[in-house]
Design a protein around this motif. Structure first.
Motif, short mmCIF file in Angstrom:
data_model
loop_
_atom_site.label_atom_id
_atom_site.label_comp_id
_atom_site.label_asym_id
_atom_site.label_seq_id
_atom_site.Cartn_x
_atom_site.Cartn_y
_atom_site.Cartn_z
N LEU A 86 0.76 -1.47 -0.04
CA LEU A 86 -0.02 -0.08 0.07
C LEU A 86 0.86 1.15 -0.05
O LEU A 86 0.64 2.16 -0.94
CB LEU A 86 -0.83 -0.07 1.28
CG LEU A 86 -1.93 1.27 1.53
CD1 LEU A 86 -2.74 1.18 0.28
CD2 LEU A 86 -2.47 1.18 2.90
N ARG A 87 1.85 1.35 0.99
CA ARG A 87 2.51 2.58 1.09
C ARG A 87 3.98 2.67 0.19
O ARG A 87 4.06 3.77 -0.01
CB ARG A 87 2.94 2.52 2.62
CG ARG A 87 1.73 2.74 3.38
CD ARG A 87 2.36 2.95 4.80
NE ARG A 87 1.30 2.92 5.81
CZ ARG A 87 1.49 3.13 7.24
NH1 ARG A 87 2.48 3.52 7.59
NH2 ARG A 87 0.22 3.09 7.97
N HIS A 88 4.41 1.43 -0.24
CA HIS A 88 5.64 1.61 -1.01
C HIS A 88 5.63 0.61 -2.32
O HIS A 88 6.32 -0.27 -2.04
CB HIS A 88 7.11 1.25 0.11
CG HIS A 88 7.08 2.25 0.85
ND1 HIS A 88 6.50 1.72 2.26
CD2 HIS A 88 7.55 3.48 1.17
CE1 HIS A 88 6.66 2.92 3.12
NE2 HIS A 88 7.12 3.95 2.58
N PRO A 89 4.57 1.05 -2.94
CA PRO A 89 4.59 -0.46 -4.07
C PRO A 89 5.62 -0.73 -4.96
O PRO A 89 5.92 -1.94 -5.21
CB PRO A 89 3.51 0.29 -5.11
CG PRO A 89 3.26 1.73 -4.62
CD PRO A 89 3.66 1.56 -3.43
N MET A 90 6.49 0.36 -4.89
CA MET A 90 7.77 0.03 -5.90
C MET A 90 8.78 -0.96 -5.23
O MET A 90 9.52 -1.61 -5.59
CB MET A 90 8.57 1.40 -6.09
CG MET A 90 9.10 2.04 -5.00
SD MET A 90 10.26 3.40 -5.71
CE MET A 90 10.55 4.33 -4.19
N ALA A 223 5.02 8.07 -1.82
CA ALA A 223 5.44 6.90 -2.25
C ALA A 223 4.39 5.92 -2.63
O ALA A 223 4.68 4.63 -3.19
CB ALA A 223 6.65 6.04 -1.36
N THR A 224 3.19 6.07 -2.27
CA THR A 224 1.99 5.18 -2.65
C THR A 224 1.85 5.51 -4.24
O THR A 224 1.26 4.52 -4.85
CB THR A 224 0.78 5.73 -1.87
OG1 THR A 224 0.42 7.24 -2.33
CG2 THR A 224 0.75 5.74 -0.61
N VAL A 241 19.21 -5.36 -16.64
CA VAL A 241 20.11 -4.44 -17.82
C VAL A 241 20.20 -2.99 -17.21
O VAL A 241 21.21 -2.38 -17.04
CB VAL A 241 19.70 -4.50 -19.03
CG1 VAL A 241 20.69 -3.95 -19.99
CG2 VAL A 241 19.72 -6.11 -19.63
N VAL A 242 18.81 -2.73 -17.14
CA VAL A 242 18.47 -1.14 -16.48
C VAL A 242 17.29 -1.26 -15.78
O VAL A 242 16.23 -1.96 -16.09
CB VAL A 242 18.43 -0.14 -17.64
CG1 VAL A 242 17.86 1.06 -17.07
CG2 VAL A 242 19.83 0.09 -18.28
N SER A 243 17.20 -0.65 -14.58
CA SER A 243 16.04 -0.73 -13.62
C SER A 243 15.82 0.63 -13.37
O SER A 243 16.81 1.60 -13.15
CB SER A 243 16.03 -1.66 -12.72
OG SER A 243 16.99 -1.54 -11.65
N VAL A 244 14.45 1.11 -12.97
CA VAL A 244 14.20 2.36 -12.34
C VAL A 244 13.37 2.24 -11.05
O VAL A 244 12.43 1.22 -11.34
CB VAL A 244 13.41 3.33 -13.50
CG1 VAL A 244 13.18 4.46 -12.70
CG2 VAL A 244 14.74 3.62 -14.59
N ALA A 245 13.58 2.92 -9.87
CA ALA A 245 12.66 2.97 -9.17
C ALA A 245 12.27 4.47 -8.77
O ALA A 245 13.23 5.27 -8.57
CB ALA A 245 12.99 2.53 -7.59
N ALA A 246 11.09 5.00 -8.75
CA ALA A 246 10.50 6.11 -8.92
C ALA A 246 9.16 6.33 -8.21
O ALA A 246 8.45 5.47 -8.26
CB ALA A 246 10.38 6.58 -10.37
N ALA A 247 9.14 7.56 -7.55
CA ALA A 247 7.90 7.94 -6.82
C ALA A 247 7.86 9.56 -7.16
O ALA A 247 8.81 10.19 -7.24
CB ALA A 247 8.10 7.91 -5.30
#
Length: 328
Positions: A86-90, A223-224, A241-247
């Motif tokens: 719920l709060r940090h889906p990434m 962050a939700t 190869v490449v990843s992205v975490a974004a809020a």
């Protein structure tokens, strides 16, 4: 695999004391990375100190609205925890992208942060590797480096950090709780992992005998609205190869705040602080997202065969931000 002694720790202090007594010892959690390295001959501890029964396996809400995640939490449990989803889906998405279900059922949060690179030269003891044998050289620079670092590497090492979860935690500004010889302390993320410099054998700033006991995720209301996107060579059992975490926090078409980290591009989970600064106060448009991505990636120094990662990282970041804008 060489024979080794085994000891089960009774608590964090006794675990640290065991490694102080036996510097050739290593901690054993889920073992999903360490056991592989022992089989390959990359790691050869003379004693394993089992910390599985002393590490907290709980995910709890902290007083300020953040989360306290025990180092012994299994990756599968973290990914399906209702508060995390719920709060940090990434964070949940990064764990689900990280490995097969069988490995997630065994792997722990503390061990995930400390897993070692999957660079083929590091894992092959017949080849030189500065990370495994300091001073022996880095054949990856002129050899097979397609999936290795484009940012922050050095002449001594171009390996990438393999963890997906660590990328999300770096974006969230997690705080790692550590028990060491001098007692408990905390280490921020970014800050836990280190760039190779002239000591590529040191993955983190942890000292000998340090034991990760928990990971704290500070409260972050927006962050939700977050996402983890991973590009890999095949759909399963492959590292990024490449990843992205974004809020992203957008109001009236303007970016009020954001958190971004990149995976698969550096020796550490790469917090995109240049892109974050460029985005705050800007219009939430593809043009501005591309400008911010280009500013971040201007510091990239790709090698002969991995220059494709620069436009790939740009496109993945821009697409992720666009998706978050459309979802808000």
């Amino acid at each position: 695999m060489r024979p080794f002694d085994y000891r089960r720790a009774e608590d964090a202090r006794s675990a640290v004391a065991a490694l102080d007594e036996r510097p050739d010892a290593m901690y054993l959690g889920g073992g999903t990375n360490l056991v592989d390295l022992m089989r390959l001959g990359v790691a050869s501890p003379e004693m394993l100190v089992d910390v599985t029964r002393i590490s907290s396996s709980a995910v709890e809400e902290s007083a300020d609205g953040g989360l306290m995640i025990g180092a012994g939490v299994r990756n599968s449990d973290l990914a399906c925890d209702p508060l995390v989803r719920l709060r940090h889906p990434m964070l949940a998405e990064s764990v689900l992208a990280g490995a097969s279900g069988q490995i997630r059922n065994m792997a722990t949060v503390g061990g995930n942060l400390l897993q070692r690179t999957r660079c083929s030269y590091f894992q092959d003891i017949s080849k030189p590797c500065n990370k495994r044998q300091p001073g022996s050289g880095c054949p990856a620079r002129e050899g097979d480096h397609r999936n290795l670092a484009i940012i922050g590497h050095s002449s001594g090492c171009v390996a990438t950090h393999p963890s997906d979860m660590a990328v999300a935690l770096a974006a969230l500004g997690a705080i790692v709780h550590v028990e060491g010889r001098r007692g408990p302390r905390t280490v921020p993320m970014p800050g836990l992992h280190r760039l190779p410099g002239d000591e590529p054998d040191r993955d983190t700033v942890l000292e000998a005998g340090d034991l990760i006991t928990a990971v704290e995720v500070p409260p972050l209301s927006f962050a939700t609205r977050s996402h983890y996107r991973k590009v890999r060579d095949r759909a399963s059992f492959a590292f990024a190869v490449v990843s992205v975490a974004a809020a992203l926090d957008v109001a009236d078409g303007v970016v009020r705040d954001c958190r971004i980290a990149l995976g698969g591009v550096a020796h550490v989970p790469w917090r995109a602080e240049v892109a974050e600064a460029a985005l705050r106060g800007s219009a939430a448009t593809a043009t501005e997202f591309t400008r911010a991505a280009d500013l971040e990636l201007a510091q990239a120094r790709p090698l002969r065969d991995n220059g494709f990662k620069v436009p790939l990282a740009r496109n993945v970041l821009v697409r992720t931000l666009i998706d978050l804008t459309e979802a808000s």
